[in-house]
Design an enzyme around this catalytic site. Structure first.
Site, PDB file in Angstrom:
ATOM      1  N   HIS A  43       0.825  -1.208   0.000  1.00  0.00           N
ATOM      2  CA  HIS A  43       0.000   0.000   0.000  1.00  0.00           C
ATOM      3  C   HIS A  43       0.860   1.258   0.000  1.00  0.00           C
ATOM      4  CE1 HIS A  43      -3.744  -2.212   1.724  1.00  0.00           C
ATOM      5  NE2 HIS A  43      -3.761  -2.167   0.417  1.00  0.00           N
TER       6      HIS A  43
ATOM      7  N   CYS B 274      -2.158  -4.141 -16.538  1.00  0.00           N
ATOM      8  CA  CYS B 274      -2.726  -3.106 -15.668  1.00  0.00           C
ATOM      9  C   CYS B 274      -2.154  -3.199 -14.258  1.00  0.00           C
ATOM     10  CB  CYS B 274      -4.251  -3.199 -15.624  1.00  0.00           C
ATOM     11  SG  CYS B 274      -4.871  -4.740 -14.910  1.00  0.00           S
TER      12      CYS B 274
END
EC number: 2.7.3.9
Length: 556
Positions: A186, A486
């Site tokens: 993250h 992606c």
């Protein structure tokens, strides 16, 4: 005397400044017994603290928007987890204070997950941050966090919780360095979204003395301690050269000889659209729709609410391509109404498309909402399913799309090695592939993307991962269909060239990375990219692959 440390570069750019450490504090409350008649009051205190922390995390997410919003809303759900709260209540009922009950309940949950080998075990920074915030509120002490400084600095921490990373001020935080984390953690994802240079998984980062001047190269992963004048000049010149190249690079993604490589943006919702448009994104290569479903873990959002949110994104790219990933729930994104609560290993259980096929009404509502959102718009809508394992999965998804009256291309994400190995079979049912390199690496190497100790196996330069990308791209070419990337791999300018050489037809990334990738592609021909790709695949490690590709593209 200058010394050089090496970690994993996860966000481009150079930062030179003094070290400031993330504040730390021991938040283990004392173990003491309370009278039985105080249990109800303590349980109320615990619930109030949990609700306040969840509200704070949600508010921070609303301020940050985009990627950060989805991450922080997931943390808010973690704070209010019903099983955790039930354990807190039980501990208070047998004599624990509210703060000690919260501390012990989270510790037990953390240990349980680690011993069971669960996917969430890697999210310890998120879990510990939630616990610390609740305990700090109960103890009435401030949360340790970003240092208070009037002067710009380089932030150093063991790891950064999303709540801290999301609201960093780039005007003060020149860059950051962490001891833990990996290229798809993250912290890394949010650093790229902020455009802040960052290096993670740096051994000994915590030992850097407060106030020491360091130079952080977010592209190479190098951290120069007490850099000399020559190093400063070299890094400053490289940064200026890169900035000039970015300014000169505009328009669509093209190699030096004119081979088109559309550069698309990864978005988490309408809040991410302005940055994507400003960066010159040619469309959206990954529209994560989870943000809509995190507001209420008890039920799915209404069709009307979904239509409104989807249309905002679709309207921003007239004539452009927008690839929407249907809800990817499970593992680290559990939803009470959709995902099982008692799986021994959620990452290998009912997640992604599997969850949606078990709840066809949720999938049908989302596909119908997408169809209505696209009505009357010139956008090229494409819809893809996460966690497709084989042709049967692809067929089930395509059938659901047709049943919902969706006029769009249907695609499959390649995140499981079986999908790459059998890509031609899957392409008999769908019209395109999209490689999610984050999860594909995780499943290929059995290496959790949040665990710093296995970050080398999460490196997208791993030759085995490049082989799977090549297999998928070759299958798509043979079937006359497209194959994009992606995952976070596309945000690395050098690797973007290699992916192009492997036959990938489009690249999607965080908006901040688009100018870097556009500039890199413009400097090299397709043939050079192909030679670099071949050189990288011929090696046996990520480090060798990166060096081999660099040698080809630099003409060495």
């Amino acid at each position: 005397m200058e010394t050089t440390l090496r970690g994993v570069g996860v966000s481009h750019g150079v930062a030179i400044g003094q070290v400031r450490h993330m504040g730390t504090a021991v938040l283990e409350p004392p173990a003491k017994q309370i009278p039985a008649d105080e249990a109800e009051r303590e349980q109320g205190r615990a619930r109030q603290a949990v609700d306040a922390v969840a509200a704070d995390l949600t508010a921070r997410g609303n301020l940050a928007g985009g990627e950060a919003q989805a991450v922080l809303e997931a943390q808010a759900l973690m704070a209010q987890d019903p099983e955790l709260m039930a354990d807190v209540d039980r501990r208070i009922a047998v004599g624990s204070t509210a703060e000690r009950a919260v501390y012990d309940a989270f510790a037990a949950y953390r240990e349980l997950l680690a011993n069971a080998g669960e996917y969430l075990a890697g999210r310890v920074a998120d879990l510990d941050d939630v616990r610390n915030r609740i305990v700090a509120r109960l103890l009435g002490v401030p949360m340790p966090g970003v240092p208070d400084s009037d002067e710009p600095y380089v932030l150093v921490a063991r790891d950064l919780a999303p709540a801290d990373t999301a609201l960093l001020d780039p005007a003060l935080v020149l860059g950051f360095v962490t001891e833990e984390g990996g290229p798809t953690s993250h912290s890394a994802i949010l650093a790229r979204a902020l455009g802040v240079p960052a290096v993670v998984a740096l051994p000994g980062a915590g030992e850097l003395a407060e106030g020491t001047v360091v130079a952080v190269d977010g592209s190479t992963g190098e951290v120069f301690v007490a850099p000399d004048d020559a190093t400063r000049e070299r890094l400053t010149a490289a940064a200026a050269e890169r900035k000039a190249a970015l300014a000169a690079s505009t328009g669509p993604g093209l190699t030096a000889d004119g081979h088109k490589v559309p550069l698309l943006a990864n978005v988490g919702g309408p809040a991410d659209v302005p940055a994507a448009v400003e960066a010159g994104a040619e469309g959206v290569g990954l529209f994560r729709t989870e943000f809509l479903f995190l507001d209420d873990s008890e039920k799915a959002p209404s069709e009307e609410k979904q239509v409104g949110a989807y249309r905002q994104v679709l309207e921003a790219f007239p004539e452009g391509r927008v690839v929407v990933r249907v809800l990817d729930a499970g593992a680290d994104k559990p939803l009470d109404f959709l995902t099982p609560a008692d799986e021994p290993n959620p990452a290998l259980g009912v997640r992604g498309l599997r969850s949606l096929l078990d709840h066809p009404e949720v999938l049908r509502t989302q596909l119908t909402a997408l169809a209505k959102a696209a009505e009357g718009l010139p956008v090229h809508l494409e819809v893809m399913a996460p966690m497709v394992a084989d042709r049967a999965d692809a067929r089930a998804f395509a059938d659901a799309c047709r049943a919902a009256g969706l006029r769009a291309k249907f695609g499959a994400m390649v995140e499981i090695p079986s999908a790459a190995l059998r890509a031609r079979s899957i392409l008999q049912e769908v019209e395109f592939l999209s490689l999610g390199t984050n999860d594909l690496a995780q499943y290929t190497f059995a290496a959790d993307r949040q665990v710093g100790a296995v970050s080398r196996l999460q490196d997208p330069w791993q030759p085995a991962l490049l082989d799977l990308v090549a297999l998928s791209a070759e299958a798509a070419k043979a079937e006359g269909k497209s194959c994009g990337v992606c995952g976070e791999a596309a945000s690395d300018p050098l690797l973007a060239c290699v992916l192009t050489g492997l036959g990938v037809t489009s690249l999607s990334m965080g908006a901040a990375s688009i100018p870097y990738v556009r500039a890199a592609l413009a400097k090299h021909t397709l043939a050079q990219c192909e030679r670099a790709a071949a050189a990288a695949r011929a090696t046996d490690s990520a480090e060798e692959a990166r060096a081999a590709a660099q040698a080809v593209l630099s003409g060495e």
